[in-house]
Design a protein around this motif. Structure first.
Motif, PDB file in Angstrom:
ATOM      1  N   SER A  33      -3.363  47.720 -10.775  1.00 33.52           N
ATOM      2  CA  SER A  33      -2.485  47.805  -9.606  1.00 33.52           C
ATOM      3  C   SER A  33      -2.999  46.991  -8.428  1.00 33.52           C
ATOM      4  N   ASP A  34      -4.313  46.784  -8.332  1.00 32.87           N
ATOM      5  CA  ASP A  34      -4.898  46.019  -7.228  1.00 32.87           C
ATOM      6  C   ASP A  34      -6.041  45.176  -7.765  1.00 32.87           C
ATOM      7  N   TYR A  35      -6.282  44.076  -7.064  1.00 33.17           N
ATOM      8  CA  TYR A  35      -7.499  43.315  -7.349  1.00 33.17           C
ATOM      9  C   TYR A  35      -7.944  42.551  -6.126  1.00 33.17           C
ATOM     10  N   GLN A  36      -9.241  42.252  -6.087  1.00 31.39           N
ATOM     11  CA  GLN A  36      -9.835  41.416  -5.044  1.00 31.39           C
ATOM     12  C   GLN A  36     -11.006  40.669  -5.672  1.00 31.39           C
ATOM     13  N   PHE A  37     -10.931  39.352  -5.635  1.00 27.85           N
ATOM     14  CA  PHE A  37     -12.015  38.489  -6.107  1.00 27.85           C
ATOM     15  C   PHE A  37     -12.417  37.633  -4.918  1.00 27.85           C
ATOM     16  N   GLU A  38     -13.660  37.787  -4.462  1.00 24.33           N
ATOM     17  CA  GLU A  38     -14.083  37.133  -3.218  1.00 24.33           C
ATOM     18  C   GLU A  38     -15.383  36.370  -3.386  1.00 24.33           C
ATOM     19  N   LEU A  39     -15.446  35.238  -2.719  1.00 27.01           N
ATOM     20  CA  LEU A  39     -16.657  34.430  -2.628  1.00 27.01           C
ATOM     21  C   LEU A  39     -16.954  34.211  -1.158  1.00 27.01           C
ATOM     22  N   ARG A  40     -18.165  34.579  -0.745  1.00 20.65           N
ATOM     23  CA  ARG A  40     -18.627  34.294   0.610  1.00 20.65           C
ATOM     24  C   ARG A  40     -19.893  33.453   0.474  1.00 20.65           C
TER      25      ARG A  40
ATOM     26  N   PHE B 217       3.188  43.461   1.150  1.00 22.31           N
ATOM     27  CA  PHE B 217       3.265  42.016   0.926  1.00 22.31           C
ATOM     28  C   PHE B 217       4.610  41.588   0.350  1.00 22.31           C
ATOM     29  N   LEU B 218       5.216  42.434  -0.462  1.00 25.82           N
ATOM     30  CA  LEU B 218       6.555  42.104  -0.959  1.00 25.82           C
ATOM     31  C   LEU B 218       7.567  42.119   0.192  1.00 25.82           C
ATOM     32  N   ALA B 219       7.463  43.110   1.067  1.00 23.75           N
ATOM     33  CA  ALA B 219       8.394  43.191   2.201  1.00 23.75           C
ATOM     34  C   ALA B 219       8.165  42.058   3.194  1.00 23.75           C
ATOM     35  N   ALA B 220       6.916  41.738   3.478  1.00 21.49           N
ATOM     36  CA  ALA B 220       6.602  40.737   4.504  1.00 21.49           C
ATOM     37  C   ALA B 220       6.737  39.305   4.008  1.00 21.49           C
ATOM     38  N   TYR B 221       6.326  39.050   2.753  1.00 20.76           N
ATOM     39  CA  TYR B 221       6.231  37.661   2.275  1.00 20.76           C
ATOM     40  C   TYR B 221       6.966  37.396   0.965  1.00 20.76           C
TER      41      TYR B 221
ATOM     42  N   VAL C 162       5.968  38.254  -1.916  1.00 21.93           N
ATOM     43  CA  VAL C 162       4.964  38.018  -2.964  1.00 21.93           C
ATOM     44  C   VAL C 162       4.034  39.229  -3.019  1.00 21.93           C
ATOM     45  N   ALA C 163       3.478  39.486  -4.195  1.00 24.31           N
ATOM     46  CA  ALA C 163       2.528  40.593  -4.336  1.00 24.31           C
ATOM     47  C   ALA C 163       1.090  40.107  -4.224  1.00 24.31           C
ATOM     48  N   THR C 164       0.874  38.816  -4.473  1.00 25.56           N
ATOM     49  CA  THR C 164      -0.484  38.272  -4.443  1.00 25.56           C
ATOM     50  C   THR C 164      -0.632  37.297  -3.282  1.00 25.56           C
ATOM     51  N   HIS C 165      -1.869  37.130  -2.850  1.00 32.58           N
ATOM     52  CA  HIS C 165      -2.142  36.173  -1.790  1.00 32.58           C
ATOM     53  C   HIS C 165      -3.599  35.731  -1.884  1.00 32.58           C
ATOM     54  N   GLU C 166      -3.937  34.716  -1.100  1.00 31.54           N
ATOM     55  CA  GLU C 166      -5.287  34.181  -1.086  1.00 31.54           C
ATOM     56  C   GLU C 166      -5.794  34.124   0.346  1.00 31.54           C
TER      57      GLU C 166
ATOM     58  N   HIS D 127      -3.083  34.673   5.482  1.00 32.55           N
ATOM     59  CA  HIS D 127      -2.734  34.849   4.070  1.00 32.55           C
ATOM     60  C   HIS D 127      -2.080  33.572   3.552  1.00 32.55           C
ATOM     61  N   TYR D 128      -2.595  33.097   2.440  1.00 27.04           N
ATOM     62  CA  TYR D 128      -2.022  31.924   1.777  1.00 27.04           C
ATOM     63  C   TYR D 128      -1.331  32.365   0.494  1.00 27.04           C
ATOM     64  N   GLY D 129      -0.308  31.624   0.103  1.00 19.91           N
ATOM     65  CA  GLY D 129       0.340  31.870  -1.176  1.00 19.91           C
ATOM     66  C   GLY D 129      -0.568  31.405  -2.296  1.00 19.91           C
ATOM     67  N   GLY D 130      -0.422  31.992  -3.453  1.00 17.03           N
ATOM     68  CA  GLY D 130      -1.247  31.571  -4.574  1.00 17.03           C
ATOM     69  C   GLY D 130      -0.752  32.145  -5.876  1.00 17.03           C
ATOM     70  N   ASP D 131      -1.299  31.623  -6.949  1.00 15.31           N
ATOM     71  CA  ASP D 131      -0.931  32.096  -8.281  1.00 15.31           C
ATOM     72  C   ASP D 131      -1.634  33.422  -8.571  1.00 15.31           C
ATOM     73  N   PRO D 132      -0.936  34.345  -9.221  1.00 16.18           N
ATOM     74  CA  PRO D 132      -1.571  35.617  -9.577  1.00 16.18           C
ATOM     75  C   PRO D 132      -2.787  35.393 -10.478  1.00 16.18           C
ATOM     76  N   VAL D 133      -3.773  36.254 -10.329  1.00 17.86           N
ATOM     77  CA  VAL D 133      -4.964  36.225 -11.176  1.00 17.86           C
ATOM     78  C   VAL D 133      -4.642  37.005 -12.447  1.00 17.86           C
ATOM     79  N   VAL D 134      -4.857  36.381 -13.589  1.00 15.41           N
ATOM     80  CA  VAL D 134      -4.488  36.974 -14.869  1.00 15.41           C
ATOM     81  C   VAL D 134      -5.303  38.222 -15.178  1.00 15.41           C
ATOM     82  N   ASP D 135      -6.616  38.123 -15.031  1.00 12.27           N
ATOM     83  CA  ASP D 135      -7.514  39.245 -15.307  1.00 12.27           C
ATOM     84  C   ASP D 135      -8.841  38.966 -14.611  1.00 12.27           C
TER      85      ASP D 135
END
Length: 167
Positions: A81-88, A106-110, A112-116, A129-137
């Motif tokens: 249902s949720d994910y976060q992959f981050e690099l700092r 995010f669906l209501a505002a933009y 889209v369900a995913t963002h970067e 928030h940037y648009g982006g392709d969903p992360v598969v896994d």
């Protein structure tokens, strides 16, 4: 993605093996003793890993975070249902992230369900928030942040589509 708890345990073990094969250290989150498939009070299962790729001595750290929440859909099955992959990257002072959370907002505002997230200089946010392709896994999410780290250069955030603009 739909999985049982046993399948998620295997998925987590395979993920950790893959990450370590890439010479990245995997740490349990929040100073825990072991890497585990977490459980939240609502019954959701959680994968939460902190990772650190190899670095030169005395260099600033690079932090990689992998997070997935899996909610119960009944009969012993869970869906992501949720994910976060981050690099700092503290040495180069940038942040790169791939998120799916607060789906309803995010669906209501933009629409889209995913963002970067992309910060050429950490803390300096040109676009929230940037648009982006969903992360598969999680394997795909780790590959994206690992590839960003391997590039050893700040990202080109200007090449991304900003969602935080008046439509």
């Amino acid at each position: 993605m739909i999985a049982t708890a046993d399948e998620l345990l295997s998925y987590l073990a395979d993920l950790v093996e893959e990450i370590e094969w890439m010479a990245v250290t995997v740490l349990p989150p929040n100073n825990k003793d072991e890497i585990e498939l977490g459980r939240e009070p609502d019954g959701s299962l959680v994968i939460d890993l902190e990772c650190q790729p190899p670095a030169r001595r005395r260099s600033a750290p690079v932090d990689m975070d992998i997070f997935e929440r899996w909610r119960s859909i009944g009969q012993g099955h869970y869906e992501r249902s949720d994910y976060q992959f981050e690099l700092r990257h503290h040495e180069l002072d940038y942040r790169r992230a791939f998120h799916r959370h607060d789906e309803e907002h995010f669906l209501a505002a933009y629409d889209v369900a995913t963002h970067e997230h992309c910060e050429v200089t950490m803390g300096n946010v040109a676009c929230g928030h940037y648009g982006g392709d969903p992360v598969v896994d999680a394997h795909d999410g780790f590959a994206r942040i690992y590839d960003a780290w391997l590039a050893n250069a700040k990202p080109d955030c200007a090449a991304l589509a900003c969602l935080d603009i008046d439509r």
